[in-house]
Design a protein around this motif. Structure first.
Motif, PDB file in Angstrom:
ATOM      1  N   ILE A  90       0.840  -1.199   0.000  1.00  0.00           N
ATOM      2  CA  ILE A  90       0.000   0.000   0.000  1.00  0.00           C
ATOM      3  C   ILE A  90       0.872   1.246   0.000  1.00  0.00           C
ATOM      4  CG2 ILE A  90      -1.610   1.351   1.415  1.00  0.00           C
ATOM      5  CD1 ILE A  90      -2.934  -1.340   2.179  1.00  0.00           C
ATOM      6  N   ASP A  91       1.941   1.233   0.803  1.00  0.00           N
ATOM      7  CA  ASP A  91       2.856   2.376   0.822  1.00  0.00           C
ATOM      8  C   ASP A  91       3.513   2.576  -0.542  1.00  0.00           C
ATOM      9  OD1 ASP A  91       2.281   2.931   3.466  1.00  0.00           O
ATOM     10  OD2 ASP A  91       4.029   1.827   4.248  1.00  0.00           O
ATOM     11  N   ASP A  92       3.893   1.469  -1.195  1.00  0.00           N
ATOM     12  CA  ASP A  92       4.471   1.570  -2.536  1.00  0.00           C
ATOM     13  C   ASP A  92       3.462   2.151  -3.519  1.00  0.00           C
ATOM     14  OD1 ASP A  92       6.806   0.484  -1.572  1.00  0.00           O
ATOM     15  OD2 ASP A  92       6.439  -1.540  -2.383  1.00  0.00           O
ATOM     16  N   LEU A  93       2.207   1.729  -3.413  1.00  0.00           N
ATOM     17  CA  LEU A  93       1.166   2.267  -4.294  1.00  0.00           C
ATOM     18  C   LEU A  93       0.950   3.756  -4.039  1.00  0.00           C
ATOM     19  CD1 LEU A  93      -1.490  -0.580  -4.320  1.00  0.00           C
ATOM     20  CD2 LEU A  93      -0.131   0.229  -6.241  1.00  0.00           C
ATOM     21  N   LYS A  94       0.977   4.151  -2.765  1.00  0.00           N
ATOM     22  CA  LYS A  94       0.826   5.574  -2.442  1.00  0.00           C
ATOM     23  C   LYS A  94       1.960   6.380  -3.059  1.00  0.00           C
ATOM     24  CE  LYS A  94      -1.716   5.153   1.898  1.00  0.00           C
ATOM     25  NZ  LYS A  94      -1.638   5.334   3.364  1.00  0.00           N
ATOM     26  N   ASP A  95       3.191   5.849  -2.990  1.00  0.00           N
ATOM     27  CA  ASP A  95       4.324   6.536  -3.604  1.00  0.00           C
ATOM     28  C   ASP A  95       4.139   6.649  -5.113  1.00  0.00           C
ATOM     29  OD1 ASP A  95       5.518   6.845  -1.129  1.00  0.00           O
ATOM     30  OD2 ASP A  95       6.821   5.075  -1.359  1.00  0.00           O
ATOM     31  N   ASP A  96       3.670   5.561  -5.729  1.00  0.00           N
ATOM     32  CA  ASP A  96       3.427   5.589  -7.174  1.00  0.00           C
ATOM     33  C   ASP A  96       2.362   6.611  -7.535  1.00  0.00           C
ATOM     34  OD1 ASP A  96       5.300   3.605  -7.503  1.00  0.00           O
ATOM     35  OD2 ASP A  96       3.829   1.979  -7.729  1.00  0.00           O
ATOM     36  N   ILE A  97       1.314   6.698  -6.732  1.00  0.00           N
ATOM     37  CA  ILE A  97       0.245   7.671  -6.989  1.00  0.00           C
ATOM     38  C   ILE A  97       0.783   9.094  -6.859  1.00  0.00           C
ATOM     39  CG2 ILE A  97      -1.917   8.600  -6.050  1.00  0.00           C
ATOM     40  CD1 ILE A  97      -2.702   5.662  -5.453  1.00  0.00           C
ATOM     41  N   ARG A  98       1.633   9.336  -5.851  1.00  0.00           N
ATOM     42  CA  ARG A  98       2.233  10.673  -5.699  1.00  0.00           C
ATOM     43  C   ARG A  98       3.061  11.033  -6.925  1.00  0.00           C
ATOM     44  NH1 ARG A  98       3.600   8.769  -0.317  1.00  0.00           N
ATOM     45  NH2 ARG A  98       1.976   9.460   1.079  1.00  0.00           N
ATOM     46  N   GLU A  99       3.852  10.071  -7.399  1.00  0.00           N
ATOM     47  CA  GLU A  99       4.665  10.317  -8.595  1.00  0.00           C
ATOM     48  C   GLU A  99       3.781  10.606  -9.806  1.00  0.00           C
ATOM     49  OE1 GLU A  99       7.330   7.047  -9.184  1.00  0.00           O
ATOM     50  OE2 GLU A  99       8.270   7.304  -7.224  1.00  0.00           O
ATOM     51  N   LEU A 100       2.716   9.842  -9.962  1.00  0.00           N
ATOM     52  CA  LEU A 100       1.802  10.073 -11.089  1.00  0.00           C
ATOM     53  C   LEU A 100       1.153  11.453 -11.001  1.00  0.00           C
ATOM     54  CD1 LEU A 100       0.058   6.618 -11.491  1.00  0.00           C
ATOM     55  CD2 LEU A 100       1.530   7.755 -13.140  1.00  0.00           C
ATOM     56  N   ARG A 101       0.756  11.843  -9.798  1.00  0.00           N
ATOM     57  CA  ARG A 101       0.161  13.171  -9.635  1.00  0.00           C
ATOM     58  C   ARG A 101       1.151  14.261 -10.014  1.00  0.00           C
ATOM     59  NH1 ARG A 101      -3.125  12.460  -3.937  1.00  0.00           N
ATOM     60  NH2 ARG A 101      -4.894  11.339  -4.823  1.00  0.00           N
ATOM     61  N   GLN A 102       2.424  14.085  -9.614  1.00  0.00           N
ATOM     62  CA  GLN A 102       3.435  15.070  -9.966  1.00  0.00           C
ATOM     63  C   GLN A 102       3.632  15.113 -11.476  1.00  0.00           C
ATOM     64  OE1 GLN A 102       4.818  17.319  -8.084  1.00  0.00           O
ATOM     65  NE2 GLN A 102       5.972  18.112  -9.804  1.00  0.00           N
ATOM     66  N   GLU A 103       3.658  13.962 -12.107  1.00  0.00           N
ATOM     67  CA  GLU A 103       3.814  13.929 -13.561  1.00  0.00           C
ATOM     68  C   GLU A 103       2.617  14.560 -14.256  1.00  0.00           C
ATOM     69  OE1 GLU A 103       4.652   9.926 -14.788  1.00  0.00           O
ATOM     70  OE2 GLU A 103       6.476   9.828 -13.581  1.00  0.00           O
ATOM     71  N   ILE A 104       1.420  14.334 -13.745  1.00  0.00           N
ATOM     72  CA  ILE A 104       0.219  14.950 -14.324  1.00  0.00           C
ATOM     73  C   ILE A 104       0.290  16.467 -14.183  1.00  0.00           C
ATOM     74  CG2 ILE A 104      -2.276  15.221 -14.003  1.00  0.00           C
ATOM     75  CD1 ILE A 104      -2.348  12.191 -13.385  1.00  0.00           C
ATOM     76  N   ARG A 105       0.750  16.950 -13.016  1.00  0.00           N
ATOM     77  CA  ARG A 105       0.904  18.409 -12.846  1.00  0.00           C
ATOM     78  C   ARG A 105       1.871  18.977 -13.871  1.00  0.00           C
ATOM     79  NH1 ARG A 105       1.623  17.123  -7.173  1.00  0.00           N
ATOM     80  NH2 ARG A 105      -0.409  17.206  -6.208  1.00  0.00           N
ATOM     81  N   GLU A 106       2.993  18.265 -14.075  1.00  0.00           N
ATOM     82  CA  GLU A 106       3.980  18.740 -15.045  1.00  0.00           C
ATOM     83  C   GLU A 106       3.398  18.750 -16.457  1.00  0.00           C
ATOM     84  OE1 GLU A 106       7.363  16.229 -14.482  1.00  0.00           O
ATOM     85  OE2 GLU A 106       7.776  17.023 -12.475  1.00  0.00           O
TER      86      GLU A 106
END
Length: 75
Positions: free
Chosen positions: A42-58
């Motif tokens: 779950i923690d790994d998935l949360k990290d992946d979601i954070r990375e995806l959100r950052q990429e979407i912002r970019e």
């Protein structure tokens, strides 16, 4: 009931309770390990979601720059 029979019954019950406690302990340890693995995933998935959100912002920022630039030049 003689004292020998009483000791035999007590020893037998102690052995059975010990075996059951040992099996339950192993079961609990296995469950705890699975919970820890699930929490790690779950923690790994949360990290992946954070990375995806950052990429979407970019990507959004880049798209805003691309689509806003022609409008400003046309005016």
């Amino acid at each position: 009931m003689e004292w020998v029979q009483a000791l035999t019954v007590i020893a037998s019950l102690t052995a059975v309770i010990g075996i059951v406690a040992n099996l339950l302990n192993k079961r609990i340890e296995d469950t705890n390990r699975r919970i820890e693995d699930t929490n790690r995933r779950i923690d790994d998935l949360k990290d992946d979601i954070r990375e995806l959100r950052q990429e979407i912002r970019e990507i959004r920022q880049l798209l805003y720059k691309v689509f806003e630039a022609p409008h400003k030049e046309e005016k």
